[in-house]
Design a protein around this motif. Structure first.
Motif, PDB file in Angstrom:
ATOM      1  N   ALA A 145      55.797  -5.767 -49.513  1.00 56.37           N
ATOM      2  CA  ALA A 145      56.185  -5.439 -50.889  1.00 56.37           C
ATOM      3  C   ALA A 145      54.980  -4.965 -51.693  1.00 56.37           C
ATOM      4  O   ALA A 145      53.875  -5.512 -51.570  1.00 56.37           O
ATOM      5  CB  ALA A 145      56.825  -6.647 -51.558  1.00 56.37           C
ATOM      6  N   ALA A 146      55.202  -3.943 -52.505  1.00 56.30           N
ATOM      7  CA  ALA A 146      54.148  -3.430 -53.390  1.00 56.30           C
ATOM      8  C   ALA A 146      53.943  -4.404 -54.546  1.00 56.30           C
ATOM      9  O   ALA A 146      54.861  -5.138 -54.920  1.00 56.30           O
ATOM     10  CB  ALA A 146      54.541  -2.056 -53.926  1.00 56.30           C
ATOM     11  N   PRO A 147      52.736  -4.452 -55.124  1.00 58.60           N
ATOM     12  CA  PRO A 147      52.509  -5.340 -56.269  1.00 58.60           C
ATOM     13  C   PRO A 147      53.391  -4.963 -57.444  1.00 58.60           C
ATOM     14  O   PRO A 147      53.623  -3.773 -57.714  1.00 58.60           O
ATOM     15  CB  PRO A 147      51.026  -5.131 -56.589  1.00 58.60           C
ATOM     16  N   ALA A 148      53.873  -5.969 -58.157  1.00 63.87           N
ATOM     17  CA  ALA A 148      54.731  -5.724 -59.320  1.00 63.87           C
ATOM     18  C   ALA A 148      53.895  -5.174 -60.465  1.00 63.87           C
ATOM     19  O   ALA A 148      52.720  -5.533 -60.619  1.00 63.87           O
ATOM     20  CB  ALA A 148      55.410  -7.025 -59.748  1.00 63.87           C
ATOM     21  N   PRO A 149      54.458  -4.265 -61.275  1.00 61.04           N
ATOM     22  CA  PRO A 149      53.710  -3.733 -62.426  1.00 61.04           C
ATOM     23  C   PRO A 149      53.405  -4.836 -63.426  1.00 61.04           C
ATOM     24  O   PRO A 149      54.195  -5.759 -63.629  1.00 61.04           O
ATOM     25  CB  PRO A 149      54.670  -2.690 -63.017  1.00 61.04           C
ATOM     26  N   THR A 150      52.249  -4.749 -64.058  1.00 59.46           N
ATOM     27  CA  THR A 150      51.806  -5.809 -64.976  1.00 59.46           C
ATOM     28  C   THR A 150      52.237  -5.553 -66.405  1.00 59.46           C
ATOM     29  O   THR A 150      52.271  -6.478 -67.210  1.00 59.46           O
ATOM     30  CB  THR A 150      50.271  -5.914 -64.937  1.00 59.46           C
ATOM     31  N   ALA A 151      52.569  -4.308 -66.762  1.00 61.70           N
ATOM     32  CA  ALA A 151      52.917  -3.983 -68.142  1.00 61.70           C
ATOM     33  C   ALA A 151      54.351  -3.475 -68.214  1.00 61.70           C
ATOM     34  O   ALA A 151      54.857  -2.862 -67.279  1.00 61.70           O
ATOM     35  CB  ALA A 151      51.974  -2.928 -68.710  1.00 61.70           C
ATOM     36  N   PRO A 185      53.825   1.072 -55.121  1.00 64.09           N
ATOM     37  CA  PRO A 185      53.435   0.673 -56.475  1.00 64.09           C
ATOM     38  C   PRO A 185      54.066   1.622 -57.493  1.00 64.09           C
ATOM     39  O   PRO A 185      54.223   2.819 -57.224  1.00 64.09           O
ATOM     40  CB  PRO A 185      51.906   0.805 -56.454  1.00 64.09           C
ATOM     41  N   PHE A 186      54.409   1.096 -58.660  1.00 64.02           N
ATOM     42  CA  PHE A 186      55.147   1.907 -59.614  1.00 64.02           C
ATOM     43  C   PHE A 186      54.364   3.153 -60.036  1.00 64.02           C
ATOM     44  O   PHE A 186      54.944   4.230 -60.212  1.00 64.02           O
ATOM     45  CB  PHE A 186      55.518   1.079 -60.852  1.00 64.02           C
ATOM     46  N   HIS A 187      53.054   3.039 -60.176  1.00 66.92           N
ATOM     47  CA  HIS A 187      52.266   4.213 -60.574  1.00 66.92           C
ATOM     48  C   HIS A 187      52.327   5.288 -59.502  1.00 66.92           C
ATOM     49  O   HIS A 187      52.283   6.489 -59.798  1.00 66.92           O
ATOM     50  CB  HIS A 187      50.811   3.813 -60.854  1.00 66.92           C
ATOM     51  N   GLN A 188      52.452   4.904 -58.225  1.00 63.55           N
ATOM     52  CA  GLN A 188      52.570   5.894 -57.161  1.00 63.55           C
ATOM     53  C   GLN A 188      53.953   6.549 -57.179  1.00 63.55           C
ATOM     54  O   GLN A 188      54.086   7.750 -56.901  1.00 63.55           O
ATOM     55  CB  GLN A 188      52.312   5.250 -55.803  1.00 63.55           C
ATOM     56  N   LEU A 189      54.969   5.774 -57.534  1.00 64.58           N
ATOM     57  CA  LEU A 189      56.317   6.328 -57.639  1.00 64.58           C
ATOM     58  C   LEU A 189      56.382   7.411 -58.716  1.00 64.58           C
ATOM     59  O   LEU A 189      57.092   8.400 -58.571  1.00 64.58           O
ATOM     60  CB  LEU A 189      57.318   5.204 -57.957  1.00 64.58           C
ATOM     61  N   THR A 190      55.625   7.235 -59.784  1.00 66.08           N
ATOM     62  CA  THR A 190      55.667   8.196 -60.893  1.00 66.08           C
ATOM     63  C   THR A 190      54.781   9.416 -60.665  1.00 66.08           C
ATOM     64  O   THR A 190      54.860  10.375 -61.438  1.00 66.08           O
ATOM     65  CB  THR A 190      55.239   7.522 -62.213  1.00 66.08           C
TER      66      THR A 190
END
Length: 447
Positions: A191-197, A264-269
């Motif tokens: 699992a990718a790390p959860a976003p912090t913000a 990771p969410f930043h990679q998804l975006t």
């Protein structure tokens, strides 16, 4: 002369020229293929990144995808009633004609045809970028690849309805199998790390997000264009639409769950093709290559479906003497060849000039515009034509129909406020139908 086709019996047809009759060669298999393959072929690829970038939060991403799925499901529920009740070529055009008259129908048909050709050109251009990434020798020749793909699919459709339907079913099946393998295997990744913000998107961002999700779900209605060519439209059109939308919602839900799990969410975006990143984590370079091949295959399926739809719209307009009569001529193998050539011509012009990319935002406005007319037609015909045979009746009507109609109107208002330029451009494209309509009326009724 107006041509009337019986909707209940393939043989009970009033006198009509053989060259203006479509052939009943299609079934629920093609219906599911054109709905699912024609929708998810592009939606699983770039839409997750675009929507995640607009929303800015992982929780919000899933909510917007599910909202889009509910909208498509309620839309399919309403329009399936029309598709079973009025099984004719041309899709939204025929429903607008029956409910609101000729001019509104021409406006809808013109906008539908234009948006189908724009979508086809966009899909061809996007497909060529993935083909160049898969085969580096094609780099720098993307426009030639796009033109070639449109031409090849045009040749397949020129051969007849059966060849075109088999191409649609094959591309949809192969893409579905590949997606199933990738999505199932991806759950084994850590699992990718959860976003912090947590980010709360603004109104403008939500408009962009819903544009992306509308574009991703667009195609849920594709079966209505081919109702006149279906063996049993009264039953198979609703099954194709509702079953297809159910599969699309499931695919998109699993897809986004996998992406949020594996990336990771930043990679998804930021990833151009998020699912290719997942495939690369699974199998390295070969995984990415497989995903690029799936992207090419999926885009070919979407391109095939929109060319088929654009051809049927021109055929229906011509058969009603609203366009030159040669466009209503049907080859013995079931293809309206003259209409196909015109649809191919506009698509190729858009590809060659590169203007299709400039019309991307406009297409979602046109899509929702004729959705709105179709939903309104369900309400109007329930009141003005209560005795028409309705093999399928929309469940929850009128509440569900009003809900999806109001959602469409709010979307159009939001676009007009957030993007007035694109809204005016869409209105201009639709307004161009008026002089065409007046010209054809003058030719068919000189007095």
């Amino acid at each position: 002369m107006t041509i009337h086709l019986s909707v209940s019996d393939n043989t009970a047809v009033s006198p009509v020229r053989r060259s203006s009759r479509l052939l009943r060669l299609l079934g629920v298999g093609f219906g599911l293929a054109v709905v699912v393959g024609g929708t998810t072929g592009t939606g699983v690829l770039r839409s997750p990144r675009e929507l995640a970038e607009a929303v800015g939060a992982s929780g919000g991403v899933l909510l917007v995808w599910l909202a889009g799925g509910l909208y498509a499901l309620l839309g399919a529920n309403a329009i399936a009633e029309l598709g079973a009740m009025l099984p004719q070529a041309g899709g939204w055009y025929g429903y607008a004609h029956r409910a609101f008259g000729e001019f509104v129908a021409v406006v809808v048909g013109w906008g539908d045809w234009m948006s189908s050709c724009v979508t086809g050109a966009l899909v061809a251009l996007m497909m060529s970028t993935y083909a160049a990434a898969l085969v580096p020798a094609l780099a720098g020749h993307e426009r030639v690849v796009s033109i070639g793909s449109v031409a090849v699919l045009g040749l397949i459709q020129w051969r007849g309805v059966q060849a075109a339907s088999r191409a649609q079913e094959l591309t949809s099946l192969l893409m579905g199998l590949a997606l199933f393998v990738i999505l199932a295997a991806a759950w084994w990744l850590p699992a990718a790390p959860a976003p912090t913000a947590t980010v709360v998107p603004g109104a403008a961002a939500l408009v962009v997000a819903f544009q992306s999700v509308i574009f991703a779900y667009d195609g849920w209605y594709a079966a209505i264009y081919f109702a006149e060519e279906d063996h049993d439209p009264a039953h198979e059109v609703p099954r194709s639409m509702l079953g297809g939308v159910g599969l699309i919602i499931l695919i998109y839900a699993l897809l986004n769950a996998v992406l949020l799990h594996a990336l990771p969410f930043h990679q998804l975006t930021t990833a151009e093709l998020p699912l290719a990143e997942v495939a690369a984590r699974l199998a390295g370079v070969w995984g990415r290559r497989v995903m690029l091949a799936v992207a090419v295959l999926g885009h070919l399926g979407v391109l095939n479906s929109v060319l088929l739809m654009a051809t049927r719209v021109l055929f229906a307009l011509s058969r009603d003497r609203l366009l030159p009569s040669p466009l209503a001529r049907v080859h013995p193998r079931g293809t309206p060849r003259a209409a196909l050539l015109v649809a191919l011509g506009l698509t190729l012009v858009l590809v060659a000039t590169g203007t299709a990319a400039q019309l991307l935002a406009v297409t979602s406005i046109l899509f929702v515009g004729y959705y709105t007319v179709g939903f309104a037609a369900v309400l109007v015909l329930r009141r003005t034509a209560p005795n028409l045979e309705r093999p399928y009746r929309a469940w929850g009507h009128p509440f569900t129909t009003w809900l999806v109609l109001l959602g469409s109107v709010l979307f159009l208002i939001g676009n007009a406020i957030a993007e007035p330029g694109n809204t005016l451009l869409a209105a201009g494209l639709v307004a161009a139908s008026y002089p065409i309509w007046r010209l054809m009326k003058r030719k068919t009724n000189p007095a």
